[in-house]
Design a protein around this motif. Sequence first.
Motif, PDB file in Angstrom:
ATOM      1  N   GLU A 305      -0.131  -8.262  -1.211  1.00 37.49           N
ATOM      2  CA  GLU A 305      -1.518  -7.826  -1.081  1.00 37.49           C
ATOM      3  C   GLU A 305      -1.683  -6.840   0.075  1.00 37.49           C
ATOM      4  O   GLU A 305      -2.400  -5.829  -0.034  1.00 37.49           O
ATOM      5  CB  GLU A 305      -2.438  -9.036  -0.881  1.00 37.49           C
ATOM      6  CG  GLU A 305      -2.605  -9.888  -2.136  1.00 37.49           C
ATOM      7  CD  GLU A 305      -3.454 -11.124  -1.872  1.00 37.49           C
ATOM      8  OE1 GLU A 305      -3.720 -11.401  -0.673  1.00 37.49           O
ATOM      9  OE2 GLU A 305      -3.834 -11.806  -2.841  1.00 37.49           O
ATOM     10  N   ALA A 309      -2.748  -2.844  -0.143  1.00 37.04           N
ATOM     11  CA  ALA A 309      -3.854  -2.239   0.596  1.00 37.04           C
ATOM     12  C   ALA A 309      -3.368  -1.222   1.618  1.00 37.04           C
ATOM     13  O   ALA A 309      -4.006  -0.194   1.853  1.00 37.04           O
ATOM     14  CB  ALA A 309      -4.672  -3.330   1.290  1.00 37.04           C
ATOM     15  N   HIS A 310      -2.241  -1.532   2.262  1.00 40.08           N
ATOM     16  CA  HIS A 310      -1.693  -0.650   3.296  1.00 40.08           C
ATOM     17  C   HIS A 310      -0.213  -0.497   3.039  1.00 40.08           C
ATOM     18  O   HIS A 310       0.607  -1.266   3.541  1.00 40.08           O
ATOM     19  CB  HIS A 310      -1.925  -1.239   4.696  1.00 40.08           C
ATOM     20  CG  HIS A 310      -3.359  -1.574   4.943  1.00 40.08           C
ATOM     21  ND1 HIS A 310      -4.323  -0.625   5.255  1.00 40.08           N
ATOM     22  CD2 HIS A 310      -4.011  -2.783   4.926  1.00 40.08           C
ATOM     23  CE1 HIS A 310      -5.490  -1.216   5.431  1.00 40.08           C
ATOM     24  NE2 HIS A 310      -5.332  -2.536   5.239  1.00 40.08           N
TER      25      HIS A 310
END
Length: 494
Positions: A305, A309-310
């Motif tokens: 996750e 996101a990054h």
Amino acid sequence: MRRLLGSVRARATLAATVVVAVALLAAGTAVLLSLRSNLIDQAGTQAERSARAVAADLAAGKPYDELSLDDDDRPVQVVDATGTLVAATEDLERISGTGIDAVHPRASTGRVADDDDRAEEDREDRKDRKVREGKGDEGDDDSLDPGEIGERTTVTGGSATLDGTTAEYRFAAVSVDAPGKGLLTVNAGAPLAAEQSAVSTATTVLLIGFPLLLGVVAGVTWLVTRRALRPVEGIRREMAAITASEDLARRVPVPATHDEVARLARTTNETLAALQTSVERQRRFVADASHELRSPIASLRTQLEVGAAHPGLLDLDGAVEDTVRLQRLAADLLLLARLDAGERPGEARFDLAGLAAEEAGRRAGVTVRAPEMVEVAGSRGQSGRLLANLLDNARRHARSAVTLAVRREGAWAVAEVADDGDGVPEGDRERIFERFVRLDDARSRDDGGAGLGLAIARDVAVRHGGTLTVGDAPAGGALFVLRLPLARPGASAR
């Protein structure tokens, strides 16, 4: 009816009743036959006694009209050598069974010698004729001396009517050579009324007594069987309650006896205890497995996750490590499931010393002492997993050195894994072989594993007919001792 006979109690009662009925029927029949035979023999004896009494009077020279033929109301016939009835009971109206149906005496037409010489000549002629015809010898009743009564008695059955009363009789025939009368045959009868009455009475008693006795047997068997099966019914009810409630902590009642029912109850309780232990172990296993799987899955999900996101913060090494750990844990759980299902290890032969050298070569800092080939039978893959788990556990706890030694010891192959760590406390030496058990709770899961390695190692050893124990190593650490039976000569090599 089918439901009733489905009961053990009913079948036992029916079987006992049938057996007793057959036994009583056989015994009653034997008693009746024996009673009838004895009474008939007694009647024959009485008839013979009466016939010989009349024959004795004839042998003494009594005339026909002075014979006692009307005493005791018994039919008597006196027949001469020509078959003529010369004397009979006065009230005799009909007779059968003696061979002479006449009931009214007639004058004898037989020849009587006028002097002793002629009588003796007639007797000698009869003797010679009997011998020539092969019908007898000089001891037969046809060759009696004057005044002599024959020893042979012929007993027959028949009937007679005396003074208007007809009855069954037992007749006895006796021969006598009466002086001046020649050879005579005396037929005397004894009534069978007593025999018939006794047999009829006994039959009535048996017909009345047998059903009563069978009823008593059935009732007693029913009650005794009910009392004997009462503990079984208690066991059944308790087992039904356990099944309905799924409470394996309950136990069936054990009767205060030392019979098969008590042993059944104790065995049932032992089975329930084993089942309870197995279920609880399975539940703990599922709970612990779920807990152990949750950590790497949660860690892997978090990293993915964050990476989504990054992308620059994605820890690929950590994700790979968590995936490998998850894969190993899944493999361990799968192996334990196969072992619990009773998977057979096989009978392939392999060199335990060579396998130990292979596993040690994959790990740094392990010293191997295996001077000779040691062949065992089983699964080479599972045995390699066993040694790998022991070596990984030893390297995890060792300070500097791990030693693996393989040797023969009688009929056993012995493999010892020793380290120089802190060892295993004596009170925990059995507990460490339980699943998901880690003695160092402060240790991280990444370093300590899931606690399945030693459990798998012992299960594999037991499945191969061996043992796995832990003790103190010479260097002060833990010493794990594996014992496996040597391969039999007939085992297949692979």
